[in-house]
Scaffold this motif. Structure first.
Motif, PDB file in Angstrom:
ATOM      1  N   LYS A 188       0.827  -1.204   0.000  1.00 17.60           N
ATOM      2  CA  LYS A 188       0.000   0.000   0.000  1.00 17.60           C
ATOM      3  C   LYS A 188       0.864   1.258   0.000  1.00 17.60           C
ATOM      4  CE  LYS A 188      -4.081  -1.965   2.306  1.00 17.60           C
ATOM      5  NZ  LYS A 188      -4.951  -1.894   3.510  1.00 17.60           N
ATOM      6  N   ALA A 189       1.903   1.242   0.824  1.00 20.75           N
ATOM      7  CA  ALA A 189       2.785   2.415   0.897  1.00 20.75           C
ATOM      8  C   ALA A 189       3.480   2.655  -0.432  1.00 20.75           C
ATOM      9  CB  ALA A 189       3.810   2.217   2.014  1.00 20.75           C
ATOM     10  N   ALA A 190       3.918   1.569  -1.082  1.00 23.37           N
ATOM     11  CA  ALA A 190       4.599   1.703  -2.375  1.00 23.37           C
ATOM     12  C   ALA A 190       3.646   2.278  -3.427  1.00 23.37           C
ATOM     13  CB  ALA A 190       5.146   0.351  -2.817  1.00 23.37           C
ATOM     14  N   LEU A 191       2.420   1.801  -3.453  1.00 24.47           N
ATOM     15  CA  LEU A 191       1.456   2.297  -4.432  1.00 24.47           C
ATOM     16  C   LEU A 191       1.116   3.763  -4.175  1.00 24.47           C
ATOM     17  CD1 LEU A 191      -0.884  -0.808  -4.736  1.00 24.47           C
ATOM     18  CD2 LEU A 191       0.647   0.092  -6.498  1.00 24.47           C
ATOM     19  N   ASN A 192       1.047   4.161  -2.925  1.00 20.43           N
ATOM     20  CA  ASN A 192       0.803   5.572  -2.625  1.00 20.43           C
ATOM     21  C   ASN A 192       1.983   6.440  -3.051  1.00 20.43           C
ATOM     22  OD1 ASN A 192      -1.868   5.704  -1.553  1.00 20.43           O
ATOM     23  ND2 ASN A 192      -1.149   4.721   0.328  1.00 20.43           N
ATOM     24  N   GLU A 193       3.205   5.896  -2.948  1.00 23.55           N
ATOM     25  CA  GLU A 193       4.373   6.618  -3.451  1.00 23.55           C
ATOM     26  C   GLU A 193       4.305   6.735  -4.973  1.00 23.55           C
ATOM     27  OE1 GLU A 193       7.072   8.117  -1.863  1.00 23.55           O
ATOM     28  OE2 GLU A 193       5.729   7.900  -0.152  1.00 23.55           O
ATOM     29  N   LEU A 194       3.818   5.688  -5.619  1.00 24.74           N
ATOM     30  CA  LEU A 194       3.655   5.726  -7.075  1.00 24.74           C
ATOM     31  C   LEU A 194       2.662   6.815  -7.466  1.00 24.74           C
ATOM     32  CD1 LEU A 194       4.520   4.189  -9.681  1.00 24.74           C
ATOM     33  CD2 LEU A 194       2.473   2.784  -9.387  1.00 24.74           C
ATOM     34  N   ILE A 195       1.576   6.912  -6.718  1.00 26.67           N
ATOM     35  CA  ILE A 195       0.570   7.934  -6.984  1.00 26.67           C
ATOM     36  C   ILE A 195       1.147   9.330  -6.741  1.00 26.67           C
ATOM     37  CG2 ILE A 195      -1.650   8.874  -6.204  1.00 26.67           C
ATOM     38  CD1 ILE A 195      -2.527   5.962  -5.656  1.00 26.67           C
ATOM     39  N   SER A 196       2.006   9.462  -5.721  1.00 27.51           N
ATOM     40  CA  SER A 196       2.601  10.773  -5.419  1.00 27.51           C
ATOM     41  C   SER A 196       3.454  11.285  -6.568  1.00 27.51           C
ATOM     42  CB  SER A 196       3.461  10.682  -4.147  1.00 27.51           C
ATOM     43  OG  SER A 196       2.669  10.397  -3.016  1.00 27.51           O
ATOM     44  N   GLY A 197       4.051  10.366  -7.304  1.00 25.87           N
ATOM     45  CA  GLY A 197       4.809  10.766  -8.475  1.00 25.87           C
ATOM     46  C   GLY A 197       6.295  10.877  -8.229  1.00 25.87           C
TER      47      GLY A 197
END
Length: 373
Positions: A267-276
């Motif tokens: 989840k944390a990795a995907l949120n970092e992906l979304i952050s850009g």
């Protein structure tokens, strides 16, 4: 590609806001105006240590397909069953980032193949003409790979270079270690790497003194942030952003991010992906600023289901492959499961612009970033 162009248009604004957004989320107080502080000794030691909880989950390795319902994403989908042999090596791009590139190199016994893979990392080396536009080796010119020995019981590769290995630019020290380590650990039999120079084991790198008293593993991360500090109570995740070569070919770049300890890695990795990505590193934002992570479910059948929401996409739209592929690569990198399926706005049918149905279980490409010369 209309949707991808729309994402890129939005990205120009989003990228400028990334440092402020990260700081606002208390992710280690990242400040775009400061240079990255080296990891604290304790954090660096933890990153350099081999453990069962590794950043690598076989993203670069082949995935055995046990069912016709499983798709292989990326170019490998057209090469399933092909007899061609390719090797994935980590090369530096024009923006100074390391990226996996799958090359056609001579095939042979394992240790010779590993030597060839490392030789491809040598600047102006024997395989320089075989590298795609926009990529080059990070090892100093004149470096020779004298031997590679694999201890399969210890999952350890011992590589010996000549003295030219020591003649690198000081700012490239960590990048050299990352390139060698991530290239060799693409072999499923290798988890750790030990470096020798002219018959002598290195206990530390000669210029900045990066410790080499223990084998290197992918726990060291890759392409660390260029700005901010790394807190001691942090964990590392690796995400995959998209980039474009000088010839306009899309490819994927792994970037290690630091998150507060205790967060669920996927989840944390995907949120970092979304952050850009960070501004100025040549990476493209693969999500819009309206993308939300709804849920991540790890099933008993080895399939991770990622549910996203984004009002930009309506039923029947083909979703940019760069977005979907980055999700698959990021999840596979941070999870023990090897298959990923995506739900978008509650819909189970999610077709990418590459015609792959990501609503069904998808594996990572067997060969990532196959680039034309």
């Amino acid at each position: 590609m209309a949707h991808m162009q729309k994402i890129r248009g939005i990205s120009a604004v989003c990228l400028l806001a990334v440092p402020l957004a990260l700081s606002g989320c208390s992710l280690f107080g990242l400040d775009a105006s400061s240079s990255v502080d080296p990891p604290p000794i304790e954090v660096e030691a933890q990153m350099l240590e081999i453990s069962g909880d590794t950043l690598d989950s076989g993203v670069m390795g082949p995935v055995t397909l046990d069912s016709d319902s499983v798709e292989v994403s990326g170019p490998a989908a057209t090469e399933a069953g092909s007899s061609s042999t390719r090797t994935t090596v980590f090369l530096e791009n024009d923006n100074g980032l390391l990226a996996p590139v799958s090359l056609s190199l001579p095939s042979g016994e394992e240790t010779l193949a590993l030597k060839d893979a490392l030789t491809a990392l040598v600047s102006k080396g024997a395989y320089a003409s075989s590298l795609p536009s926009g990529f080059h080796g990070i090892l100093p010119a004149g470096t020779t790979v004298q031997s590679v020995t694999v201890d399969k019981e210890k999952a350890l590769a011992i590589v010996e270079f000549n003295a030219k290995f020591n003649e690198y630019a000081v700012e490239d020290e960590r990048k050299i270690l990352e390139a060698v380590t991530w290239t060799l650990t693409g072999d499923e039999a290798i988890q750790g790497v030990q470096i020798w120079v002219d018959g002598k084991k290195l206990s530390e790198m000669p210029l900045k003194g990066t410790p080499l008293d223990r084998p290197l593993s992918r726990n060291m991360g890759i392409n660390l942030p260029k700005s901010g500090t790394i807190a001691m109570n942090s964990s590392a995740v690796t995400v995959y952003f998209s980039a474009a070569s000088p010839d306009g070919v899309q490819y994927y770049v792994p970037v290690t991010r630091f998150i507060p300890a205790g967060l669920e890695p996927v989840k944390a990795a995907l949120n970092e992906l979304i952050s850009g990505p960070e501004s100025g590193d040549g990476l493209e934002m693969v999500m819009t600023d309206g993308t939300l992570l709804d849920s991540v479910e790890e099933g008993q059948n080895g399939v991770v289901t990622v549910s996203l929401k984004d009002d930009m996409f309506v039923d029947g739209d083909k979703v940019p492959a760069e977005m979907l592929e980055s999700v698959v690569l990021t999840v596979a990198q941070n999870s023990e499961d090897s298959l990923v399926q995506i739900r978008l706005n509650g819909k189970e049918a999610v077709t990418g612009t590459n015609e792959v149905d990501y609503g069904k279980p998808v594996s990572v490409p067997q060969y990532l970033n196959e680039m034309p010369l």
